[in-house]
Design a protein around this motif. Structure first.
Motif, short mmCIF file in Angstrom:
data_model
loop_
_atom_site.label_atom_id
_atom_site.label_comp_id
_atom_site.label_asym_id
_atom_site.label_seq_id
_atom_site.Cartn_x
_atom_site.Cartn_y
_atom_site.Cartn_z
N ALA A 1 76.42 44.43 51.42
CA ALA A 1 77.13 44.79 52.63
C ALA A 1 78.83 44.55 52.24
CB ALA A 1 76.80 43.84 53.65
N VAL A 2 79.16 43.48 51.23
CA VAL A 2 80.45 43.30 50.76
C VAL A 2 80.86 44.38 50.04
CG1 VAL A 2 81.94 41.79 49.33
CG2 VAL A 2 80.49 40.97 50.70
N TYR A 3 79.93 45.20 49.18
CA TYR A 3 80.24 46.26 48.32
C TYR A 3 80.52 47.60 49.08
CZ TYR A 3 79.39 49.94 44.91
OH TYR A 3 79.38 51.23 44.50
N LEU A 4 79.75 47.84 50.10
CA LEU A 4 80.08 49.05 50.78
C LEU A 4 81.12 48.65 51.77
CD1 LEU A 4 76.40 49.32 52.53
CD2 LEU A 4 77.68 50.91 50.49
N TYR A 5 81.55 47.46 52.23
CA TYR A 5 82.88 47.02 52.83
C TYR A 5 83.97 47.26 52.10
CZ TYR A 5 86.61 44.64 55.22
OH TYR A 5 87.61 44.02 55.70
N LYS A 6 83.80 46.92 50.71
CA LYS A 6 84.96 47.10 49.89
C LYS A 6 85.25 48.49 49.47
CE LYS A 6 87.54 46.26 46.04
NZ LYS A 6 88.90 45.81 46.10
N ASN A 7 84.31 49.18 49.36
CA ASN A 7 84.47 50.91 49.15
C ASN A 7 85.22 51.33 50.41
OD1 ASN A 7 83.29 50.70 46.67
ND2 ASN A 7 81.39 51.65 47.16
N GLU A 8 84.93 51.09 51.48
CA GLU A 8 85.63 51.66 52.51
C GLU A 8 86.91 50.86 53.00
OE1 GLU A 8 84.62 51.98 57.50
OE2 GLU A 8 82.95 51.39 56.01
N VAL A 9 86.99 49.76 52.91
CA VAL A 9 88.42 49.31 53.36
C VAL A 9 89.34 48.72 52.26
CG1 VAL A 9 89.30 47.10 54.74
CG2 VAL A 9 86.86 48.34 55.61
N LYS A 10 88.51 48.56 51.20
CA LYS A 10 89.22 48.22 49.85
C LYS A 10 89.74 46.86 49.75
CE LYS A 10 89.95 52.76 48.68
NZ LYS A 10 89.10 53.44 47.96
N TYR A 11 90.44 46.01 50.72
CA TYR A 11 90.93 44.56 50.33
C TYR A 11 90.64 43.79 51.35
CZ TYR A 11 94.35 41.13 49.36
OH TYR A 11 94.95 40.06 49.20
N TRP A 12 90.56 42.40 51.26
CA TRP A 12 90.89 41.58 52.12
C TRP A 12 91.24 40.46 51.67
CZ3 TRP A 12 86.09 42.42 49.75
CH2 TRP A 12 85.41 41.26 49.49
N PRO A 13 92.05 39.17 52.43
CA PRO A 13 92.86 38.41 51.76
C PRO A 13 92.10 37.52 51.08
CG PRO A 13 93.49 38.75 54.22
CD PRO A 13 92.49 39.80 53.81
N LYS A 14 90.82 37.23 51.08
CA LYS A 14 90.25 36.12 50.32
C LYS A 14 89.43 36.86 49.32
CE LYS A 14 89.97 32.96 54.19
NZ LYS A 14 89.27 32.09 55.18
N GLU A 15 89.44 37.95 49.06
CA GLU A 15 88.78 38.89 48.11
C GLU A 15 88.69 38.17 46.79
OE1 GLU A 15 88.42 43.39 45.56
OE2 GLU A 15 89.77 42.85 47.72
N GLU A 16 89.80 37.68 46.06
CA GLU A 16 89.77 37.14 44.85
C GLU A 16 88.73 35.94 44.58
OE1 GLU A 16 90.48 38.69 41.72
OE2 GLU A 16 90.95 40.44 43.27
#
Length: 206
Positions: free
Chosen positions: A106-121
């Motif tokens: 689910a995170v992978y699909l979110y990343k592909n669509e939205v690209k970034y979120w503040p706590k990603e790293e």
């Protein structure tokens, strides 16, 4: 009711174990042996494990209470031996490859669509350790899996069945990663006790 005399006894026993047992043996004793939690009764703990495991479609043995609610004190880095209190949380570890992969996908699909979120790293750093921390997931308003996770544990807390404590959980890919983190915490506790006792050996380099 919290029995602080029991917590003091457990701290003393744990410190003795740090000298006498290997990290793997301490993990078994604390989390796999039938040690009662200090914050709720064993029957209530069974009910808590049952509700969590049923909700996620897991076996109850995949659900562990960890932290000060179980031991009576924390072994978390920089907070070692802080006792469980009225404002403490009940911390749960869920160990499941299937559930982990569901969130990872689910995170992978979110990343592909939205690209970034503040706590990603920070999320990625824990992911490399086989641990998904829900507080580092994409924002719940835009990531339904996080919203469902928080809603479930918020409702568990609000039910009052498990005392006045906030209930939260982390997700591990396997027991290897769960035990690796606990081993790290125990090793740091050993270093503290060795130094307090005048030992010069750095146990982390054993």
């Amino acid at each position: 009711m919290i029995e602080y005399s029991l917590i003091e006894e457990r701290i003393g026993a744990f410190k003795r174990d740090l000298f006498e047992l290997e990290e793997e043996e301490i993990i078994q004793k604390c989390f796999q042996h039938n040690m009662d939690p200090v914050c709720i009764s064993n029957d209530t703990y069974f009910l808590l494990k049952s509700k969590i495991s049923k909700h996620f479609g897991l076996h109850p043995t995949d659900v562990f209470m960890v932290g000060s609610g179980k031991l009576g004190f924390t072994i978390k880095p920089n907070e070692q031996f802080r006792q469980f209190g009225d404002s403490s949380d009940i911390d749960i570890a869920i160990v499941s490859e299937e559930l982990f992969e569901r969130f990872w996908k689910a995170v992978y699909l979110y990343k592909n669509e939205v690209k970034y979120w503040p706590k990603e790293e920070r999320f990625k750093n824990y992911l490399l350790s086989g641990w998904i921390r829900p507080d580092l997931l994409p924002p719940a308003k835009r990531f339904s899996e996080a919203q469902e996770w928080w809603d479930f544990f918020r409702n568990l807390t609000a039910s009052g069945e498990f005392g006045p404590y906030k209930i939260s959980a982390g997700l591990y890919y396997s027991r290897f990663f769960f035990e690796s983190y606990q081993k790290k915490c125990i090793t740091l506790c050993k270093e503290i006790i060795y130094r307090e006792s005048g030992f010069l050996e750095d146990v982390s380099n054993k």
